[in-house]
Design a protein around this motif. Structure first.
Motif, mmCIF file in Angstrom:
data_model
loop_
_atom_site.group_PDB
_atom_site.id
_atom_site.type_symbol
_atom_site.label_atom_id
_atom_site.label_comp_id
_atom_site.label_asym_id
_atom_site.label_seq_id
_atom_site.Cartn_x
_atom_site.Cartn_y
_atom_site.Cartn_z
ATOM 1 N N ASP A 54 5.474 4.169 11.683
ATOM 2 C CA ASP A 54 4.563 3.602 10.486
ATOM 3 C C ASP A 54 4.515 4.788 9.172
ATOM 4 O OD1 ASP A 54 5.524 0.859 11.722
ATOM 5 O OD2 ASP A 54 3.585 1.787 12.764
ATOM 6 N N ILE A 55 2.838 5.890 10.074
ATOM 7 C CA ILE A 55 1.947 5.661 8.614
ATOM 8 C C ILE A 55 2.794 7.489 8.261
ATOM 9 C CG2 ILE A 55 -0.419 7.164 7.815
ATOM 10 C CD1 ILE A 55 -0.114 3.599 8.609
ATOM 11 N N ILE A 58 5.653 7.032 5.880
ATOM 12 C CA ILE A 58 4.697 6.567 4.098
ATOM 13 C C ILE A 58 4.184 8.214 3.734
ATOM 14 C CG2 ILE A 58 2.903 5.179 2.934
ATOM 15 C CD1 ILE A 58 2.593 3.353 5.529
ATOM 16 N N ASN A 62 5.439 9.568 -0.210
ATOM 17 C CA ASN A 62 4.670 9.828 -1.483
ATOM 18 C C ASN A 62 3.207 10.911 -1.649
ATOM 19 O OD1 ASN A 62 5.591 6.800 -1.901
ATOM 20 N ND2 ASN A 62 5.316 6.794 0.551
ATOM 21 N N MET A 109 1.960 2.062 -4.748
ATOM 22 C CA MET A 109 2.967 1.954 -3.763
ATOM 23 C C MET A 109 3.304 0.110 -3.664
ATOM 24 S SD MET A 109 2.181 4.880 -0.965
ATOM 25 C CE MET A 109 0.886 4.134 -0.342
ATOM 26 N N GLU A 111 2.361 -3.684 -2.023
ATOM 27 C CA GLU A 111 1.643 -4.406 -1.681
ATOM 28 C C GLU A 111 1.789 -4.102 0.247
ATOM 29 O OE1 GLU A 111 -1.371 -6.458 -2.338
ATOM 30 O OE2 GLU A 111 -0.875 -6.460 -0.295
ATOM 31 N N ASP A 112 3.374 -3.922 0.337
ATOM 32 C CA ASP A 112 3.666 -4.390 2.206
ATOM 33 C C ASP A 112 2.961 -2.573 2.950
ATOM 34 O OD1 ASP A 112 4.749 -6.216 1.296
ATOM 35 O OD2 ASP A 112 6.790 -6.216 2.804
ATOM 36 N N THR A 113 3.473 -2.035 1.896
ATOM 37 C CA THR A 113 3.109 -1.031 2.380
ATOM 38 C C THR A 113 1.386 -0.092 2.461
ATOM 39 O OG1 THR A 113 5.420 0.537 1.050
ATOM 40 C CG2 THR A 113 3.576 1.784 1.335
ATOM 41 N N ARG A 114 1.224 -0.101 1.355
ATOM 42 C CA ARG A 114 -0.668 -0.604 1.278
ATOM 43 C C ARG A 114 -1.128 -1.259 2.581
ATOM 44 N NH1 ARG A 114 -2.483 -2.174 -3.537
ATOM 45 N NH2 ARG A 114 -0.526 -2.990 -4.282
ATOM 46 N N LEU A 116 0.251 -1.730 4.716
ATOM 47 C CA LEU A 116 0.097 -1.304 6.556
ATOM 48 C C LEU A 116 -0.721 -0.189 7.171
ATOM 49 C CD1 LEU A 116 2.938 -2.103 8.062
ATOM 50 C CD2 LEU A 116 3.537 0.006 7.541
ATOM 51 N N ILE A 117 -1.476 0.158 6.037
ATOM 52 C CA ILE A 117 -2.564 1.590 6.563
ATOM 53 C C ILE A 117 -3.398 0.599 6.125
ATOM 54 C CG2 ILE A 117 -3.803 3.473 5.525
ATOM 55 C CD1 ILE A 117 -1.306 3.622 3.132
#
Ligand code: HEC
Length: 128
Positions: A54-55, A58, A62, A109, A111-114, A116-117
């Motif tokens: 996942d990470i 990203i 980005n 980025m 909301e979903d991406t942030r 996830l971190i």
């Protein structure tokens, strides 16, 4: 005496017929058997967030245009490996969610991406 025997025999036959007649539909409708294992005992298994799955994507999509190894465009830190991102996770979470000074500098980025971190940290910063 013979009449009584015939009546008794007929009575037994009727009784026997009734019993077997009752048990047959009972077997057919007994589908809710508690000993049957459920086909899906855990319908919503939780998947943990990992760096590799996942990470890393990203970061490369980005961040690593500047936070490359070595970093470019004034970025202070390379974010290309699991260890680097893991050691920086608190600063990363703070900066990707900053509304005044976000990373990437072009804007926050999704909301979903942030989140996830954040979930990666909550799940224990797993590599794989
Ligand atoms: C366009 C280049 C660029 C991109 C893309 C970029 N950064 Fe940065 N980043 C910088 C620069 C330049 C700084 C130093 C100035 C500052 O702190 O604002 C910085 C600083 C940071 C810091 C603070 C480091 C410290 O030691 O204080 C973090 C954390 C960070 N970036 C994370 C990220 C993350 C995570 C991404 C991707 C989601 C990202 N950056 C994308 C250029 C970039």
């Amino acid at each position: 005496m013979k009449n009584l025997q015939i009546i008794l025999l007929a009575f037994i036959i009727v009784l026997f017929y009734n019993c077997s007649g009752d048990s047959a539909p009972a077997e057919d409708t007994n589908t809710n058997n508690p000993s049957n294992p459920s086909p899906n005992p855990d319908p919503a298994p939780t998947t943990k967030v990992t760096y590799t799955a996942d990470i890393a994507g990203i970061m490369s999509g980005n961040c690593t245009s500047c936070h490359s190894d070595p970093p470019t465009q004034g970025a202070p830190q390379s974010l290309t490996s699991y260890t680097q991102v893991k050691n920086y996770v608190d600063l990363i979470i703070a900066r990707v969610n900053s509304s005044t000074n976000p990373m990437p500098p072009t804007g926050q980025m999704p909301e979903d991406t942030r989140s996830l971190i954040q979930k990666w940290k909550d799940d224990g910063l797993l590599e794989n």
